[in-house]
Design a protein around this motif. Structure first.
Motif, PDB file in Angstrom:
ATOM      1  N   THR A   1       0.519  -1.153   0.105  1.00  8.38           N
ATOM      2  CA  THR A   1       0.040   0.316  -0.093  1.00  8.38           C
ATOM      3  C   THR A   1       0.844   1.466   0.079  1.00  8.38           C
ATOM      4  O   THR A   1       0.556   2.208  -0.934  1.00  8.38           O
TER       5      THR A   1
ATOM      6  N   LYS B   1      -5.356  -6.709  -4.925  1.00  4.36           N
ATOM      7  CA  LYS B   1      -5.802  -6.117  -3.276  1.00  4.36           C
ATOM      8  C   LYS B   1      -5.632  -4.411  -3.593  1.00  4.36           C
ATOM      9  O   LYS B   1      -6.372  -3.866  -2.711  1.00  4.36           O
TER      10      LYS B   1
ATOM     11  N   LYS C   1      -7.213  -1.953  -5.306  1.00  9.59           N
ATOM     12  CA  LYS C   1      -8.426  -1.830  -4.691  1.00  9.59           C
ATOM     13  C   LYS C   1      -8.683  -1.569  -3.170  1.00  9.59           C
ATOM     14  O   LYS C   1      -9.960  -0.391  -3.275  1.00  9.59           O
ATOM     15  N   GLN C   2      -8.034  -1.455  -2.447  1.00 10.29           N
ATOM     16  CA  GLN C   2      -8.438  -0.952  -1.174  1.00 10.29           C
ATOM     17  C   GLN C   2      -8.038   0.452  -1.020  1.00 10.29           C
ATOM     18  O   GLN C   2      -8.863   1.240  -0.418  1.00 10.29           O
ATOM     19  N   LEU C   3      -6.988   0.877  -1.146  1.00 11.41           N
ATOM     20  CA  LEU C   3      -6.778   2.262  -1.748  1.00 11.41           C
ATOM     21  C   LEU C   3      -7.151   2.931  -2.323  1.00 11.41           C
ATOM     22  O   LEU C   3      -7.693   4.811  -2.905  1.00 11.41           O
ATOM     23  N   GLY C   4      -8.609   2.610  -2.782  1.00 11.80           N
ATOM     24  CA  GLY C   4     -10.175   2.970  -4.382  1.00 11.80           C
ATOM     25  C   GLY C   4      -9.012   3.670  -5.226  1.00 11.80           C
ATOM     26  O   GLY C   4      -9.418   5.082  -5.654  1.00 11.80           O
TER      27      GLY C   4
END
Lengths: 314, 291, 386
Positions: free
Chosen positions: C211, C240, C243-246
């Motif tokens: 991230t 993943k 996507k998590q971090l938008g």
């Protein structure tokens, strides 16, 4: 005559004899390859055993010194074109100095803190080797040029065999000399009780540092040899698992027994080769062997068998 | 700018909480027995891989989690009984090698029974990120933080208000006196391994949805947890938690602002610095030499 | 999760799979020995596992049809776990102890590069399944490879980006051999393609959280797309985290991600990711006129029937390697190493599942960009673009 009757001399002669006749039983270069690796590991273990077995100081980071020596040779020879022997010595000097600088603070630590300190030291070295990809090739490693001295190259496995065998004998001889010197007696005192040793006028810290440096230099030289012999290096030579392997070799063979270190190195290097057919079980067997020896034969193979033999003789 | 900092902080706290749980496991066993259990990381692996396995059998998530934790606790008991107990009086070097041997053994067994591939575990409650101050945080991170807080409070209660907890503390202070007072010290040891296994397995299950799990996942997590425990002063539960968070946040900040390449080295560099300057850890008191 | 129970089928390391009827009729010295070390297990097992299954399957098939030059094939596979360090002793063992005639091996670039000095010294034909261009560029006398190179992949990706009006990208790469080679290509080819690399982040081997790197890419000025160079478990984690971090810019990966496990482990994060892949992964969508359709369909049918698992493009590398070797040995009429080498270099218009190979002494791959297709992940499956 007197010298020959000493058990150490007898041991070194039998080791020399084994080295001399072994080639007759090795069918092809693959077997030589395995035996050469045994020899290289044994050199590291003889040094490490001085530290663990004779001064009672654990090091969970010795693969770091092995890796540094190896990469010193790899980088200086293959990238900068240094003569291999000079690179080997430069590596050993560098590692020796580094170990000397680290020795004081590291050897001040006790027990688990010492384990943590040496472990951290080894891991930092291995991370540096992993990350400095421009120099070391990163996690996937780097090729290393062949070894040579003044234009002479140990071309085949047999020459390497004699070279490593000879160096192992020198390493064992040096270790035995160190152990039987006044310094060695002081070391054993340190293992027994540090307080008692220092009361008796032994400069404990100095001796511990000395052994730390000697064992690091042994590892570095073995690392350089390994680099040239295998022709390829990866940072896993310096990783935590390799450090553990080295410690296990020493402890399995027998702490405070120079020949134990050689036997330990032989057993643990051969084991995976014998287990290749059962490769699935390699880690299982390896881990179980570590636990079982430590629980039931705390002193290791050689000393345990030795005293069993002595008892039987009586 | 601030959003970026917040983002690094979120990932630091998330992974830091995991280190804290693992570090806590080290601390509990060390307290009860003076043993550093290098197989602590394998508890983390067993928790994650066990959950994957039981879900694969078609069990619902909560049951799978429960079974995975139970499995790990049983392994913890076994480790204490068959590997540590027989060598209780052995020197530190010997015990270190035994627990490292146990960790290799457990990893080998897991690779044999399961496999060496990466596996994913579904997040507990969806994977759509929540935006806070321009940074995103995963619902799973909140689960991790929540569970860690609950576990820490529960442990605190256990150690201070239950008989078993108090006898563990007593044993750690003076095993002989505890024994004379009628405390079953061997039982206390067993309990401490079980408790540590429970913590490790929980950490492994909580992190699995974020980072994937595989049989080698315990190596680094175990070592970082060890760093957390040493940083906090071995045997200090609250120290281990502080140590874990400190390691996690430093790692995330290093990755964010300095170099992601040396992220993994941060924990060990901090630990070396602390050990060289303060040989008994950041929050440590007296020395630990056993003569 | 079924894979957890198929452990037995995985017969991991060094199961010396002497395939075929070799035991009965043909004596050991009459077999043609094929040596291999593959990442059957470990982080790169998604490469080595289908490769091993493919080799096993087709060696058995060839033997049941009478073998090559009237001799049975004997396959010896060791599991390197994708670790270059393990590959080196295995290569030595295959060459000097098992005395194999040809090497079809090396799931990863790292393991391949590690053994090249040994192979070159021993003088034995070696067809690698490693991805990066460095394996065959510069040309090494004895070394060939079947997968498309990262150079081709980067060209293909740049073309697709340009068609979408993207000119500024953020680059994330791992630290393995393939990753680094790919990164170098991305940087080297950028100017020629009119692309600007505005962020250049890396992550370590075995990292489980990217991230921080992706946050930095996301916040780089003017970034229009992210490209990830890497393979294995990390590909899923990157997707993943992305996507998590938008992050809402297009996301590209390479053919190192062309496996279903990438999509599965990314937990929904793979949706919309574009990557170049061998035509094999979308074989059903190919028109019947496509030259590779027949070969690729046959391979897919056989692989899926025998293993019960879906094909990935990686098994195809092994199929092509084996068939190229068999062709060359057949044409040479001998297993003499120099003769086989010469015939490999004369490979002309050989239709494999990865593409159509035409090799020469200066081209030890023989594929071009045409055999590559761009795919996008849609609803958990590959969708061919254009």
């Amino acid at each position: 005559m007197n010298a020959l009757s000493k058990p150490e001399t007898g041991g070194i002669l039998s080791l020399a004899l084994v080295i001399a006749i072994l080639p007759a039983f090795l069918p092809n270069s693959f077997y030589f390859d395995v035996v050469i690796l045994v020899g290289i590991n044994a050199i590291v273990c003889v040094g490490l055993n001085l530290l663990i077995g004779y001064t009672g100081q654990i090091s969970l980071g010795h693969a770091g010194f092995f890796g540094l020596g190896a990469y010193f040779s790899g980088i200086l020879v293959s990238i900068h074109g240094w003569p291999p022997l000079v690179a080997l010595i430069a590596g050993a000097v560098f590692v020796g100095v580094l170990a000397y600088i680290l020795a004081r603070p590291v050897m001040k630590l006790r027990g688990h803190y010492l384990a943590m300190g040496t472990l951290g030291m080894g891991i930092v070295i291995s991370i540096v080797l992993n990350q400095e990809g421009d120099l070391t090739g990163g996690p996937d490693g780097m090729p290393v040029d062949a070894f040579s001295v003044f234009g002479w190259e140990p071309g085949n496995e047999l020459t390497w065999y004699w070279m490593v065998g000879g160096l192992l004998l020198i390493a064992v001889w040096l270790a035995l000399n160190l152990i039987n010197s006044p310094v060695g007696r002081a070391l054993r005192a340190v293992h027994g009780s540090e307080v008692a040793a220092s009361v008796a006028g032994v400069d404990v810290a100095r001796y511990k540092s000395l052994v730390f440096v000697v064992s690091a230099v042994f590892a570095s030289v073995a690392g350089s040899l390994f680099a040239h012999y295998s022709g390829f290096l990866t940072p896993s030579e310096a990783d935590f698992f390799h450090s553990i392997e080295l410690v296990t070799m020493v402890v399995l063979g027998g702490m405070a027994s120079v020949f134990g270190a050689v036997v330990g190195a032989a057993v643990l290097t051969l084991l995976p080769q014998l287990l290749t057919v059962f490769h699935d079980y390699e880690m299982l067997v390896f881990g179980a062997a570590m636990m079982i020896t430590m629980i039931f034969m705390r002193r290791g193979l050689v000393p345990t068998l030795q005293s069993a033999f002595n008892r039987w003789r009586k | 700018m601030f959003a970026e900092f917040l983002q690094f902080l979120f990932s630091g706290i998330t992974v830091g909480a995991i280190y804290a749980l693992v570090g806590l496991g080290f601390a509990i066993i060390y307290n009860a027995s003076n043993v550093i259990n290098f197989a602590q990381g394998e508890f983390v692996m067993l928790g994650g891989m066990g959950t994957v396995f039981f879900i694969g059998l078609g069990l619902p998530m909560p049951l799978a989690v429960l079974l995975a934790v139970s499995l790990t606790v049983i392994v913890g008991f076994g480790l204490e009984r068959f590997a540590v107990e027989p060598a209780r009086d052995a020197p530190i070097v010997t015990l270190i090698i035994i627990t490292i041997g146990a960790s290799i053994f457990l990893r080998g067994a897991a690779q044999l029974v399961w496999d060496r591939n990466f596996h994913s575990v579904a997040s507990f409650s969806g994977s759509d990120p929540i935006m806070i101050g321009g940074a995103s945080i995963l619902p799973q991170s909140l689960w991790i933080l929540g569970c860690t807080v609950v576990i820490v409070i529960a442990l605190h209660m256990f150690f201070n208000h239950s008989m078993t907890g108090k006898s563990i503390i007593a044993t750690s202070h003076n095993p002989l006196a505890a024994k004379l007072m009628g405390i079953n010290t061997s039982m206390v040891l067993l309990m401490s391994f079980g408790l540590s296994a429970l913590l490790g397995a929980s950490a492994g299950i909580l992190i699995a949805p974020i980072s994937l799990t595989y049989t080698g996942v315990g190596i680094m997590l175990g070592l970082k947890g060890f760093c957390a425990a040493v940083l906090g002063g071995l045997g200090k539960p609250m120290g281990a938690i502080a140590g874990g968070l400190l390691v996690g946040i430093s790692e995330a900040m290093t990755a964010g602002y300095i170099s992601s390449a040396y992220k993994d080295a941060v924990a060990f560099i901090i630990i070396l610095a602390v050990l060289f300057l303060m040989p008994n850890g950041l929050f440590g008191g007296r020395g630990t030499e056993r003569v | 999760m079924k894979s957890l129970f198929k452990k037995a089928g995985l017969t991991a390391l060094v199961a010396v799979s002497a395939i075929g009827l070799a035991t009965g009729s043909a004596k050991a010295e009459e077999t043609i020995k094929i040596g291999s070390f593959l990442a059957v297990t470990g982080g790169a097992s998604f490469l080595g596992d289908p490769e091993k299954k493919t080799l096993d399957m087709y060696v058995e098939k060839i033997n049941s049809e009478g073998g090559v030059l009237g001799r049975k094939l004997e396959l010896i596979v060791y599991d390197s776990g994708g670790d270059p360090k393990k590959a080196v002793p295995f290569a030595k063992r295959l060459i000097s102890d098992d005395k194999v005639d040809i090497l079809l091996a090396g799931s990863t670039t790292g393991a391949t590069m590690a053994v090249i000095p040994i192979v070159e010294k021993a003088g034995i034909p070696f067809i690698s399944f490693g991805g990066a261009g460095v394996i065959i560029n510069p040309v090494k006398k004895w070394v060939f490879k079947t997968p498309h190179t990262d150079t081709l992949a980067v060209q293909k990706i740049y073309n697709d980006m340009k068609s979408r009006g993207i000119s500024k990208i953020g680059l994330l790469s791992g630290s393995g051999g393939f990753d680094k080679s790919c990164r170098k290509n991305v940087l080297d080819l950028a100017d020629g393609a009119g692309m600007g690399v505005v962020a250049d982040e890396t992550h370590g081997k075995g990292d489980t959280d990217m991230t921080a790197q992706i946050t930095k890419i996301k916040n780089s000025a003017g970034v229009q797309a992210m490209l990830y160079c890497g393979f294995g478990g990390a590909t899923s984690i990157v997707a993943k985290n992305f996507k998590q971090l938008g992050v809402d810019i297009p996301h590209y990966q390479t053919h190192g991600s062309a496996s279903k496990s990438f999509i599965k482990n990314a937990d929904g994060g793979a949706e919309g990711v574009r990557l170049p892949a061998a035509a094999l992964v979308v074989v059903d969508a190919l028109p019947d006129s496509h030259p590779q359709k027949k070969v690729a369909s046959a391979y897919k049918k056989m692989y899926e029937a025998k293993t019960g698992s879906e094909i990935s493009s990686f098994g195809g590398h092994a199929y092509d390697g084996l068939m190229l070797a068999v062709e060359a040995i057949t044409r040479a009429g001998t297993t003499d190493k120099a003769a086989v080498l010469a015939e490999l270099e004369k490979t002309n218009n050989f239709i494999g599942v990865d593409g159509i190979y035409t090799m020469s002494p200066t081209d030890h791959l023989g594929l071009d960009e045409a055999s590559f297709v761009m795919v996008e992940v849609k609803d958990g499956d590959w969708k061919m673009l254009k």
